[in-house]
Design a protein around this motif. Structure first.
Motif, PDB file in Angstrom:
ATOM      1  N   MET A 106       0.351  -1.010   0.586  1.00  0.00           N
ATOM      2  CA  MET A 106       0.098   0.360  -0.217  1.00  0.00           C
ATOM      3  C   MET A 106       0.793   1.280  -0.126  1.00  0.00           C
ATOM      4  O   MET A 106       0.110   2.704  -0.305  1.00  0.00           O
ATOM      5  N   ILE A 107       1.631   1.135   0.724  1.00  0.00           N
ATOM      6  CA  ILE A 107       2.549   1.967   0.979  1.00  0.00           C
ATOM      7  C   ILE A 107       3.209   2.492  -1.072  1.00  0.00           C
ATOM      8  O   ILE A 107       2.955   4.125  -1.039  1.00  0.00           O
ATOM      9  N   SER A 108       3.606   1.407  -1.844  1.00  0.00           N
ATOM     10  CA  SER A 108       4.123   1.929  -2.976  1.00  0.00           C
ATOM     11  C   SER A 108       3.213   2.310  -3.592  1.00  0.00           C
ATOM     12  O   SER A 108       2.930   3.137  -4.853  1.00  0.00           O
ATOM     13  N   LEU A 109       1.396   1.949  -3.658  1.00  0.00           N
ATOM     14  CA  LEU A 109       0.653   2.133  -4.728  1.00  0.00           C
ATOM     15  C   LEU A 109      -0.169   3.713  -4.138  1.00  0.00           C
ATOM     16  O   LEU A 109      -0.366   4.072  -4.691  1.00  0.00           O
ATOM     17  N   GLY A 110       0.264   3.811  -2.485  1.00  0.00           N
ATOM     18  CA  GLY A 110      -0.470   5.220  -2.526  1.00  0.00           C
ATOM     19  C   GLY A 110       0.844   6.087  -3.160  1.00  0.00           C
ATOM     20  O   GLY A 110       0.306   7.700  -3.402  1.00  0.00           O
ATOM     21  N   THR A 111       1.862   5.568  -2.760  1.00  0.00           N
ATOM     22  CA  THR A 111       2.952   6.948  -3.074  1.00  0.00           C
ATOM     23  C   THR A 111       2.765   7.219  -4.848  1.00  0.00           C
ATOM     24  O   THR A 111       2.671   8.152  -5.605  1.00  0.00           O
ATOM     25  N   LEU A 112       2.535   6.369  -5.431  1.00  0.00           N
ATOM     26  CA  LEU A 112       2.494   6.142  -7.193  1.00  0.00           C
ATOM     27  C   LEU A 112       0.676   6.956  -6.961  1.00  0.00           C
ATOM     28  O   LEU A 112       0.661   7.663  -8.110  1.00  0.00           O
ATOM     29  N   ALA A 113       0.543   6.878  -6.582  1.00  0.00           N
ATOM     30  CA  ALA A 113      -1.308   7.877  -6.742  1.00  0.00           C
ATOM     31  C   ALA A 113      -1.204   9.044  -6.934  1.00  0.00           C
ATOM     32  O   ALA A 113      -1.372   9.496  -7.072  1.00  0.00           O
ATOM     33  N   LEU A 114      -0.371   9.276  -5.858  1.00  0.00           N
ATOM     34  CA  LEU A 114      -0.261  11.015  -4.987  1.00  0.00           C
ATOM     35  C   LEU A 114       0.684  11.413  -6.199  1.00  0.00           C
ATOM     36  O   LEU A 114       0.590  12.602  -6.346  1.00  0.00           O
ATOM     37  N   LEU A 115       1.672  10.411  -6.581  1.00  0.00           N
ATOM     38  CA  LEU A 115       2.384  11.009  -8.003  1.00  0.00           C
ATOM     39  C   LEU A 115       1.581  11.150  -8.688  1.00  0.00           C
ATOM     40  O   LEU A 115       2.172  11.989 -10.126  1.00  0.00           O
ATOM     41  N   ARG A 116       0.992  10.103  -9.636  1.00  0.00           N
ATOM     42  CA  ARG A 116      -0.100  10.925 -10.243  1.00  0.00           C
ATOM     43  C   ARG A 116      -0.850  11.103 -10.199  1.00  0.00           C
ATOM     44  O   ARG A 116      -2.058  12.442 -11.366  1.00  0.00           O
ATOM     45  N   HIS A 117      -1.050  13.179  -9.100  1.00  0.00           N
ATOM     46  CA  HIS A 117      -2.352  13.579  -8.510  1.00  0.00           C
ATOM     47  C   HIS A 117      -1.451  14.524  -7.738  1.00  0.00           C
ATOM     48  O   HIS A 117      -1.493  14.799  -6.900  1.00  0.00           O
ATOM     49  N   PRO A 118      -0.166  15.369  -8.608  1.00  0.00           N
ATOM     50  CA  PRO A 118       0.394  16.303  -7.984  1.00  0.00           C
ATOM     51  C   PRO A 118      -0.596  17.637  -7.701  1.00  0.00           C
ATOM     52  O   PRO A 118       0.236  17.738  -6.010  1.00  0.00           O
ATOM     53  N   ASP A 119      -1.993  17.751  -7.578  1.00  0.00           N
ATOM     54  CA  ASP A 119      -2.457  18.446  -6.572  1.00  0.00           C
ATOM     55  C   ASP A 119      -2.290  18.241  -5.509  1.00  0.00           C
ATOM     56  O   ASP A 119      -2.233  18.960  -4.167  1.00  0.00           O
ATOM     57  N   GLN A 120      -3.086  16.034  -5.448  1.00  0.00           N
ATOM     58  CA  GLN A 120      -3.068  16.030  -4.021  1.00  0.00           C
ATOM     59  C   GLN A 120      -1.619  15.393  -3.286  1.00  0.00           C
ATOM     60  O   GLN A 120      -1.611  15.732  -1.947  1.00  0.00           O
ATOM     61  N   LEU A 121      -0.516  15.531  -4.275  1.00  0.00           N
ATOM     62  CA  LEU A 121       0.410  14.854  -3.847  1.00  0.00           C
ATOM     63  C   LEU A 121       1.142  16.546  -2.803  1.00  0.00           C
ATOM     64  O   LEU A 121       1.074  16.221  -1.862  1.00  0.00           O
ATOM     65  N   ALA A 122       0.715  17.204  -3.684  1.00  0.00           N
ATOM     66  CA  ALA A 122       1.329  19.133  -2.475  1.00  0.00           C
ATOM     67  C   ALA A 122       0.508  19.305  -1.252  1.00  0.00           C
ATOM     68  O   ALA A 122       1.507  19.952  -0.253  1.00  0.00           O
ATOM     69  N   LEU A 123      -0.982  18.985  -1.297  1.00  0.00           N
ATOM     70  CA  LEU A 123      -1.627  19.181   0.173  1.00  0.00           C
ATOM     71  C   LEU A 123      -0.780  17.887   0.862  1.00  0.00           C
ATOM     72  O   LEU A 123      -0.567  18.461   2.472  1.00  0.00           O
ATOM     73  N   VAL A 124      -0.783  17.142   0.444  1.00  0.00           N
ATOM     74  CA  VAL A 124       0.222  15.425   1.713  1.00  0.00           C
ATOM     75  C   VAL A 124       1.322  16.561   2.203  1.00  0.00           C
ATOM     76  O   VAL A 124       1.496  16.656   3.450  1.00  0.00           O
ATOM     77  N   ARG A 125       2.440  16.740   0.627  1.00  0.00           N
ATOM     78  CA  ARG A 125       3.350  16.839   1.213  1.00  0.00           C
ATOM     79  C   ARG A 125       3.609  18.628   2.295  1.00  0.00           C
ATOM     80  O   ARG A 125       4.537  18.970   3.284  1.00  0.00           O
ATOM     81  N   ASP A 126       2.932  19.013   1.696  1.00  0.00           N
ATOM     82  CA  ASP A 126       3.131  20.699   2.465  1.00  0.00           C
ATOM     83  C   ASP A 126       2.543  20.715   3.709  1.00  0.00           C
ATOM     84  O   ASP A 126       2.732  21.897   4.382  1.00  0.00           O
ATOM     85  N   ASP A 127       1.403  19.890   4.087  1.00  0.00           N
ATOM     86  CA  ASP A 127       0.948  20.353   5.677  1.00  0.00           C
ATOM     87  C   ASP A 127       0.636  18.586   5.865  1.00  0.00           C
ATOM     88  O   ASP A 127       0.004  17.762   6.109  1.00  0.00           O
ATOM     89  N   PRO A 128       1.857  18.437   7.148  1.00  0.00           N
ATOM     90  CA  PRO A 128       1.832  17.259   7.456  1.00  0.00           C
ATOM     91  C   PRO A 128       0.276  16.807   8.251  1.00  0.00           C
ATOM     92  O   PRO A 128       0.089  15.072   8.517  1.00  0.00           O
ATOM     93  N   ARG A 129      -0.664  17.654   8.761  1.00  0.00           N
ATOM     94  CA  ARG A 129      -1.743  17.316   9.063  1.00  0.00           C
ATOM     95  C   ARG A 129      -2.655  16.451   8.120  1.00  0.00           C
ATOM     96  O   ARG A 129      -3.752  15.334   8.195  1.00  0.00           O
ATOM     97  N   ALA A 130      -2.282  16.344   7.051  1.00  0.00           N
ATOM     98  CA  ALA A 130      -3.372  16.120   5.783  1.00  0.00           C
ATOM     99  C   ALA A 130      -2.811  14.639   5.490  1.00  0.00           C
ATOM    100  O   ALA A 130      -3.644  14.159   5.250  1.00  0.00           O
ATOM    101  N   VAL A 131      -1.941  14.081   5.854  1.00  0.00           N
ATOM    102  CA  VAL A 131      -1.793  12.406   5.797  1.00  0.00           C
ATOM    103  C   VAL A 131      -2.564  11.218   6.151  1.00  0.00           C
ATOM    104  O   VAL A 131      -2.827  10.685   5.740  1.00  0.00           O
ATOM    105  N   GLU A 132      -2.708  12.118   7.759  1.00  0.00           N
ATOM    106  CA  GLU A 132      -4.117  11.137   8.341  1.00  0.00           C
ATOM    107  C   GLU A 132      -5.608  11.338   7.172  1.00  0.00           C
ATOM    108  O   GLU A 132      -5.617  10.264   6.736  1.00  0.00           O
ATOM    109  N   ASP A 133      -5.527  12.029   6.488  1.00  0.00           N
ATOM    110  CA  ASP A 133      -7.028  12.392   5.810  1.00  0.00           C
ATOM    111  C   ASP A 133      -6.808  11.479   4.669  1.00  0.00           C
ATOM    112  O   ASP A 133      -7.137  10.765   3.590  1.00  0.00           O
TER     113      ASP A 133
END
Length: 155
Positions: free
Chosen positions: A1-28
Protein backbone atom coordinates in the motif's frame (compact mmCIF):
# COMPACT_ATOMS: atom_id res chain seq x y z
CA UNK A 1 0.00 0.00 0.00
CA UNK A 2 2.93 2.33 0.59
CA UNK A 3 4.11 1.99 -3.01
CA UNK A 4 0.58 2.14 -4.45
CA UNK A 5 -0.25 5.19 -2.33
CA UNK A 6 2.96 6.89 -3.40
CA UNK A 7 2.19 6.16 -7.05
CA UNK A 8 -1.35 7.53 -6.68
CA UNK A 9 -0.02 10.74 -5.15
CA UNK A 10 2.69 11.10 -7.80
CA UNK A 11 0.02 10.73 -10.50
CA UNK A 12 -2.08 13.44 -8.80
CA UNK A 13 0.36 16.32 -8.14
CA UNK A 14 -2.31 18.55 -6.61
CA UNK A 15 -3.07 15.88 -4.00
CA UNK A 16 0.64 15.20 -3.47
CA UNK A 17 1.18 18.90 -2.72
CA UNK A 18 -1.58 18.89 -0.11
CA UNK A 19 -0.04 15.94 1.73
CA UNK A 20 3.56 17.13 1.35
CA UNK A 21 2.86 20.70 2.45
CA UNK A 22 0.60 19.94 5.43
CA UNK A 23 1.71 17.10 7.71
CA UNK A 24 -1.81 17.00 9.20
CA UNK A 25 -3.19 16.06 5.76
CA UNK A 26 -1.42 12.69 5.93
CA UNK A 27 -4.11 11.29 8.26
CA UNK A 28 -6.91 12.00 5.77
CA UNK A 29 -4.74 10.76 2.91
CA UNK A 30 -4.29 7.46 4.73
CA UNK A 31 -8.06 7.03 4.70
CA UNK A 32 -8.44 7.98 1.06
CA UNK A 33 -5.53 6.07 -0.49
CA UNK A 34 -6.67 2.52 0.44
CA UNK A 35 -10.16 3.39 -0.81
CA UNK A 36 -8.77 4.73 -4.07
CA UNK A 37 -6.28 1.92 -4.73
CA UNK A 38 -6.97 -1.18 -2.70
CA UNK A 39 -4.33 -3.89 -2.33
CA UNK A 40 -7.07 -6.53 -2.44
CA UNK A 41 -9.10 -6.66 -5.61
CA UNK A 42 -11.38 -9.58 -4.99
CA UNK A 43 -13.12 -10.47 -1.81
CA UNK A 44 -13.36 -14.03 -0.68
CA UNK A 45 -15.71 -16.42 -2.44
CA UNK A 46 -19.04 -16.87 -0.69
CA UNK A 47 -21.64 -19.55 -1.39
CA UNK A 48 -25.35 -18.80 -1.09
CA UNK A 49 -26.96 -21.09 1.48
CA UNK A 50 -30.41 -20.23 0.14
CA UNK A 51 -31.89 -18.39 -2.82
CA UNK A 52 -31.43 -14.68 -2.27
CA UNK A 53 -31.52 -11.44 -4.19
CA UNK A 54 -28.50 -9.12 -4.20
CA UNK A 55 -28.78 -5.79 -5.97
CA UNK A 56 -31.79 -6.99 -7.93
CA UNK A 57 -30.06 -10.19 -9.11
CA UNK A 58 -31.18 -13.64 -8.05
CA UNK A 59 -28.41 -15.77 -6.54
CA UNK A 60 -29.51 -19.38 -6.23
CA UNK A 61 -28.62 -21.68 -3.39
CA UNK A 62 -25.17 -23.17 -4.02
CA UNK A 63 -24.03 -20.44 -6.39
CA UNK A 64 -20.79 -18.60 -5.73
CA UNK A 65 -20.47 -14.86 -5.24
CA UNK A 66 -17.21 -12.90 -5.44
CA UNK A 67 -17.02 -9.21 -4.66
CA UNK A 68 -14.83 -6.53 -6.19
CA UNK A 69 -13.47 -4.33 -3.42
CA UNK A 70 -12.25 -1.55 -5.77
CA UNK A 71 -15.70 -1.42 -7.39
CA UNK A 72 -17.37 -1.27 -3.99
CA UNK A 73 -15.05 1.52 -2.90
CA UNK A 74 -16.00 3.58 -5.97
CA UNK A 75 -19.71 2.75 -5.93
CA UNK A 76 -21.82 5.83 -6.78
CA UNK A 77 -24.08 4.89 -3.85
CA UNK A 78 -21.06 5.50 -1.60
CA UNK A 79 -19.53 8.55 -3.32
CA UNK A 80 -20.53 10.82 -6.18
CA UNK A 81 -16.89 11.14 -7.23
CA UNK A 82 -15.45 7.75 -6.35
CA UNK A 83 -13.06 7.74 -9.29
CA UNK A 84 -11.39 10.90 -7.99
CA UNK A 85 -8.53 10.92 -5.49
CA UNK A 86 -9.36 13.48 -2.79
CA UNK A 87 -7.06 13.41 0.23
CA UNK A 88 -9.27 16.01 1.94
CA UNK A 89 -12.32 13.73 1.78
CA UNK A 90 -11.90 12.43 5.32
CA UNK A 91 -13.38 9.13 6.41
CA UNK A 92 -15.91 7.39 4.23
CA UNK A 93 -17.25 3.86 4.75
CA UNK A 94 -14.95 2.07 2.29
CA UNK A 95 -14.23 -1.65 2.45
CA UNK A 96 -10.50 -1.62 1.66
CA UNK A 97 -9.94 -3.29 5.03
CA UNK A 98 -13.05 -5.45 4.87
CA UNK A 99 -16.13 -4.97 7.03
CA UNK A 100 -17.80 -6.36 10.12
CA UNK A 101 -16.46 -9.70 11.29
CA UNK A 102 -14.27 -9.73 8.18
CA UNK A 103 -12.52 -6.45 9.02
CA UNK A 104 -8.73 -6.71 8.77
CA UNK A 105 -7.13 -7.20 12.18
CA UNK A 106 -4.09 -5.29 10.95
CA UNK A 107 -5.99 -2.24 9.65
CA UNK A 108 -4.84 0.03 12.46
CA UNK A 109 -1.23 -1.01 11.97
CA UNK A 110 -1.52 -0.62 8.18
CA UNK A 111 -2.88 2.91 8.59
CA UNK A 112 -0.08 3.82 11.00
CA UNK A 113 2.62 2.38 8.73
CA UNK A 114 1.22 4.24 5.73
CA UNK A 115 0.97 7.48 7.71
CA UNK A 116 4.54 7.28 9.01
CA UNK A 117 6.01 6.16 5.68
CA UNK A 118 4.32 8.83 3.58
CA UNK A 119 5.14 11.62 6.02
CA UNK A 120 8.80 10.57 6.19
CA UNK A 121 9.11 10.00 2.44
CA UNK A 122 7.63 13.37 1.49
CA UNK A 123 9.55 15.23 4.19
CA UNK A 124 12.86 13.64 3.18
CA UNK A 125 12.25 13.94 -0.57
CA UNK A 126 9.97 16.97 -1.16
CA UNK A 127 10.83 16.94 -4.87
CA UNK A 128 9.81 13.30 -5.31
CA UNK A 129 8.40 12.61 -8.77
CA UNK A 130 8.07 9.86 -11.34
CA UNK A 131 11.31 9.37 -13.28
CA UNK A 132 9.32 8.97 -16.50
CA UNK A 133 5.64 9.96 -16.16
CA UNK A 134 4.84 8.22 -19.46
CA UNK A 135 6.33 4.87 -18.34
CA UNK A 136 4.06 2.16 -17.02
CA UNK A 137 4.99 0.93 -13.54
CA UNK A 138 5.63 -2.79 -13.14
CA UNK A 139 2.67 -4.31 -11.27
CA UNK A 140 2.52 -7.70 -9.62
CA UNK A 141 0.44 -10.19 -11.55
CA UNK A 142 -1.11 -13.42 -10.35
CA UNK A 143 -0.79 -12.41 -6.72
CA UNK A 144 -3.35 -12.29 -3.92
CA UNK A 145 -2.10 -8.84 -2.89
CA UNK A 146 -2.08 -6.21 -5.64
CA UNK A 147 0.98 -4.00 -5.76
CA UNK A 148 4.06 -2.82 -7.57
CA UNK A 149 7.15 -4.79 -8.51
CA UNK A 150 9.03 -1.54 -9.05
CA UNK A 151 8.52 2.18 -9.36
CA UNK A 152 11.07 4.47 -11.02
CA UNK A 153 11.26 7.77 -9.18
CA UNK A 154 13.60 10.72 -8.88
CA UNK A 155 13.88 13.76 -6.62
Amino acid sequence: MISLGTLALLRHPDQLALVRDDPRAVEDAVEELPRFTSVLHAGFVRVAVEDTTIGGHLVRRGEHVVTSLPAANRDPALLDDGDDLDVTRGRCPHVAFGHGIHHCLGATLARLELQLALAALLQRFPGLRLADPAARPAFKHRALIYGLRSLSITW
